[in-house]
Design a protein around this motif. Structure first.
Motif, PDB file in Angstrom:
ATOM      1  N   ALA A  54       0.831  -1.207   0.000  1.00 52.49           N
ATOM      2  CA  ALA A  54       0.000   0.000   0.000  1.00 52.49           C
ATOM      3  C   ALA A  54       0.863   1.254   0.000  1.00 52.49           C
ATOM      4  CB  ALA A  54      -0.933  -0.003   1.197  1.00 52.49           C
ATOM      5  N   GLN A  55       1.989   1.206   0.686  1.00 54.68           N
ATOM      6  CA  GLN A  55       2.870   2.362   0.745  1.00 54.68           C
ATOM      7  C   GLN A  55       3.568   2.595  -0.592  1.00 54.68           C
ATOM      8  OE1 GLN A  55       5.413   1.376   3.999  1.00 54.68           O
ATOM      9  NE2 GLN A  55       3.939   2.018   5.545  1.00 54.68           N
ATOM     10  N   GLN A  56       3.746   1.561  -1.386  1.00 52.49           N
ATOM     11  CA  GLN A  56       4.446   1.686  -2.651  1.00 52.49           C
ATOM     12  C   GLN A  56       3.539   2.183  -3.774  1.00 52.49           C
ATOM     13  OE1 GLN A  56       6.145  -2.161  -3.264  1.00 52.49           O
ATOM     14  NE2 GLN A  56       7.752  -1.855  -1.761  1.00 52.49           N
ATOM     15  N   GLN A  57       2.241   2.096  -3.620  1.00 53.05           N
ATOM     16  CA  GLN A  57       1.314   2.495  -4.666  1.00 53.05           C
ATOM     17  C   GLN A  57       0.971   3.970  -4.503  1.00 53.05           C
ATOM     18  OE1 GLN A  57      -2.332   0.316  -4.759  1.00 53.05           O
ATOM     19  NE2 GLN A  57      -3.000   1.216  -6.664  1.00 53.05           N
ATOM     20  N   PRO A  58       1.298   4.794  -5.524  1.00 54.98           N
ATOM     21  CA  PRO A  58       0.965   6.215  -5.425  1.00 54.98           C
ATOM     22  C   PRO A  58      -0.549   6.410  -5.501  1.00 54.98           C
ATOM     23  CG  PRO A  58       1.826   5.710  -7.603  1.00 54.98           C
ATOM     24  CD  PRO A  58       1.954   4.459  -6.779  1.00 54.98           C
ATOM     25  N   LEU A  59      -1.019   7.426  -4.819  1.00 58.51           N
ATOM     26  CA  LEU A  59      -2.444   7.728  -4.815  1.00 58.51           C
ATOM     27  C   LEU A  59      -2.740   8.645  -5.995  1.00 58.51           C
ATOM     28  CD1 LEU A  59      -5.161   7.427  -3.434  1.00 58.51           C
ATOM     29  CD2 LEU A  59      -4.592   9.374  -2.008  1.00 58.51           C
ATOM     30  N   THR A  60      -3.252   8.068  -7.065  1.00 58.36           N
ATOM     31  CA  THR A  60      -3.598   8.838  -8.260  1.00 58.36           C
ATOM     32  C   THR A  60      -5.015   9.379  -8.123  1.00 58.36           C
ATOM     33  OG1 THR A  60      -4.481   6.907  -9.400  1.00 58.36           O
ATOM     34  CG2 THR A  60      -2.120   7.354  -9.676  1.00 58.36           C
ATOM     35  N   ASP A  61      -5.370  10.314  -9.004  1.00 55.31           N
ATOM     36  CA  ASP A  61      -6.732  10.852  -9.003  1.00 55.31           C
ATOM     37  C   ASP A  61      -7.757   9.748  -9.240  1.00 55.31           C
ATOM     38  OD1 ASP A  61      -5.772  13.380  -8.533  1.00 55.31           O
ATOM     39  OD2 ASP A  61      -5.887  14.012 -10.631  1.00 55.31           O
ATOM     40  N   ASP A  62      -7.450   8.822 -10.164  1.00 55.12           N
ATOM     41  CA  ASP A  62      -8.377   7.729 -10.463  1.00 55.12           C
ATOM     42  C   ASP A  62      -8.545   6.801  -9.265  1.00 55.12           C
ATOM     43  OD1 ASP A  62      -8.857   8.624 -13.033  1.00 55.12           O
ATOM     44  OD2 ASP A  62      -7.335   7.305 -13.935  1.00 55.12           O
ATOM     45  N   LEU A  63      -7.444   6.471  -8.597  1.00 52.70           N
ATOM     46  CA  LEU A  63      -7.513   5.604  -7.430  1.00 52.70           C
ATOM     47  C   LEU A  63      -8.318   6.271  -6.320  1.00 52.70           C
ATOM     48  CD1 LEU A  63      -6.755   3.023  -5.967  1.00 52.70           C
ATOM     49  CD2 LEU A  63      -4.586   4.080  -5.357  1.00 52.70           C
ATOM     50  N   PHE A  64      -8.090   7.559  -6.094  1.00 51.67           N
ATOM     51  CA  PHE A  64      -8.837   8.281  -5.077  1.00 51.67           C
ATOM     52  C   PHE A  64     -10.330   8.297  -5.415  1.00 51.67           C
ATOM     53  CE2 PHE A  64     -10.719  12.166  -3.351  1.00 51.67           C
ATOM     54  CZ  PHE A  64     -10.501  11.946  -2.007  1.00 51.67           C
ATOM     55  N   ALA A  65     -10.659   8.539  -6.681  1.00 56.14           N
ATOM     56  CA  ALA A  65     -12.065   8.567  -7.102  1.00 56.14           C
ATOM     57  C   ALA A  65     -12.718   7.208  -6.871  1.00 56.14           C
ATOM     58  CB  ALA A  65     -12.172   8.971  -8.567  1.00 56.14           C
ATOM     59  N   ASN A  66     -11.994   6.121  -7.150  1.00 62.17           N
ATOM     60  CA  ASN A  66     -12.538   4.774  -6.934  1.00 62.17           C
ATOM     61  C   ASN A  66     -12.751   4.500  -5.449  1.00 62.17           C
ATOM     62  OD1 ASN A  66     -12.525   4.232  -9.666  1.00 62.17           O
ATOM     63  ND2 ASN A  66     -10.568   3.153  -9.621  1.00 62.17           N
ATOM     64  N   MET A  67     -11.801   4.943  -4.629  1.00 59.38           N
ATOM     65  CA  MET A  67     -11.939   4.756  -3.179  1.00 59.38           C
ATOM     66  C   MET A  67     -13.128   5.550  -2.643  1.00 59.38           C
ATOM     67  SD  MET A  67      -7.880   4.948  -2.207  1.00 59.38           S
ATOM     68  CE  MET A  67      -8.162   5.209  -0.476  1.00 59.38           C
ATOM     69  N   LEU A  68     -13.285   6.767  -3.122  1.00 61.12           N
ATOM     70  CA  LEU A  68     -14.389   7.603  -2.681  1.00 61.12           C
ATOM     71  C   LEU A  68     -15.729   6.999  -3.084  1.00 61.12           C
ATOM     72  CD1 LEU A  68     -15.263  10.237  -1.339  1.00 61.12           C
ATOM     73  CD2 LEU A  68     -15.007  11.362  -3.551  1.00 61.12           C
ATOM     74  N   GLN A  69     -15.793   6.515  -4.307  1.00 67.51           N
ATOM     75  CA  GLN A  69     -17.031   5.894  -4.791  1.00 67.51           C
ATOM     76  C   GLN A  69     -17.369   4.648  -3.963  1.00 67.51           C
ATOM     77  OE1 GLN A  69     -16.936   4.585  -8.859  1.00 67.51           O
ATOM     78  NE2 GLN A  69     -19.127   4.219  -8.925  1.00 67.51           N
ATOM     79  N   ALA A  70     -16.367   3.833  -3.655  1.00 66.60           N
ATOM     80  CA  ALA A  70     -16.601   2.632  -2.850  1.00 66.60           C
ATOM     81  C   ALA A  70     -17.083   3.006  -1.454  1.00 66.60           C
ATOM     82  CB  ALA A  70     -15.325   1.801  -2.765  1.00 66.60           C
ATOM     83  N   ALA A  71     -16.512   4.044  -0.883  1.00 63.69           N
ATOM     84  CA  ALA A  71     -16.924   4.474   0.457  1.00 63.69           C
ATOM     85  C   ALA A  71     -18.357   4.988   0.452  1.00 63.69           C
ATOM     86  CB  ALA A  71     -15.980   5.551   0.973  1.00 63.69           C
ATOM     87  N   GLU A  72     -18.723   5.694  -0.587  1.00 61.12           N
ATOM     88  CA  GLU A  72     -20.080   6.240  -0.656  1.00 61.12           C
ATOM     89  C   GLU A  72     -21.118   5.146  -0.848  1.00 61.12           C
ATOM     90  OE1 GLU A  72     -19.620   9.091  -3.790  1.00 61.12           O
ATOM     91  OE2 GLU A  72     -19.072  10.688  -2.399  1.00 61.12           O
ATOM     92  N   THR A  73     -20.772   4.074  -1.539  1.00 59.93           N
ATOM     93  CA  THR A  73     -21.742   2.999  -1.761  1.00 59.93           C
ATOM     94  C   THR A  73     -21.926   2.149  -0.518  1.00 59.93           C
ATOM     95  OG1 THR A  73     -20.042   1.529  -2.669  1.00 59.93           O
ATOM     96  CG2 THR A  73     -21.300   2.856  -4.233  1.00 59.93           C
ATOM     97  N   ASP A  74     -20.992   2.220   0.440  1.00 52.31           N
ATOM     98  CA  ASP A  74     -21.098   1.462   1.680  1.00 52.31           C
ATOM     99  C   ASP A  74     -21.928   2.186   2.741  1.00 52.31           C
ATOM    100  OD1 ASP A  74     -19.626  -0.566   0.653  1.00 52.31           O
ATOM    101  OD2 ASP A  74     -17.737   0.050   1.558  1.00 52.31           O
ATOM    102  N   VAL A  75     -22.328   3.413   2.477  1.00 51.39           N
ATOM    103  CA  VAL A  75     -23.087   4.187   3.461  1.00 51.39           C
ATOM    104  C   VAL A  75     -24.518   3.687   3.497  1.00 51.39           C
ATOM    105  CG1 VAL A  75     -23.952   6.476   4.042  1.00 51.39           C
ATOM    106  CG2 VAL A  75     -21.638   6.226   3.154  1.00 51.39           C
ATOM    107  N   VAL A  76     -24.995   3.410   4.711  1.00 50.15           N
ATOM    108  CA  VAL A  76     -26.374   2.945   4.904  1.00 50.15           C
ATOM    109  C   VAL A  76     -27.094   4.005   5.727  1.00 50.15           C
ATOM    110  CG1 VAL A  76     -27.853   1.187   5.892  1.00 50.15           C
ATOM    111  CG2 VAL A  76     -25.680   0.537   4.840  1.00 50.15           C
ATOM    112  N   GLU A  77     -28.154   4.544   5.164  1.00 47.33           N
ATOM    113  CA  GLU A  77     -28.917   5.566   5.884  1.00 47.33           C
ATOM    114  C   GLU A  77     -30.077   4.922   6.604  1.00 47.33           C
ATOM    115  OE1 GLU A  77     -29.890   8.985   3.586  1.00 47.33           O
ATOM    116  OE2 GLU A  77     -27.979   8.946   2.525  1.00 47.33           O
ATOM    117  N   ALA A  78     -30.308   5.357   7.819  1.00 43.23           N
ATOM    118  CA  ALA A  78     -31.399   4.798   8.631  1.00 43.23           C
ATOM    119  C   ALA A  78     -32.688   5.517   8.372  1.00 43.23           C
ATOM    120  CB  ALA A  78     -31.030   4.893  10.104  1.00 43.23           C
TER     121      ALA A  78
END
Length: 69
Positions: free
Chosen positions: A45-69
């Motif tokens: 994980a430390q060797q992989q640079p955080l690119t704009d595309d990688l950040f966008a994918n991480m953000l999208q994955a985090a948003e899809t995991d949100v469960v609203e009550a």
């Protein structure tokens, strides 16, 4: 002793893992293997640079995991 799934939650001290119903003791050989896998994952994980595309994918994955009550 049963093999511990790679994604099984572990206690903070690494001595136990959660099987979905109760905490199970990690034997010494499995504990060392788990620590080696964790160290390798952190190093990769430390060797992989955080690119704009990688950040966008991480953000999208985090948003899809949100469960609203």
């Amino acid at each position: 002793m049963a093999d511990i799934p790679a994604d099984a939650p572990r206690s903070e001290d690494g001595h136990y893992w959660w099987d979905g119903a109760q905490w199970q003791l990690v034997d010494q050989s499995q504990q060392q293997a788990g620590q080696q896998q964790a160290a390798a994952g952190q190093q990769a994980a430390q060797q992989q640079p955080l690119t704009d595309d990688l950040f966008a994918n991480m953000l999208q994955a985090a948003e899809t995991d949100v469960v609203e009550a």
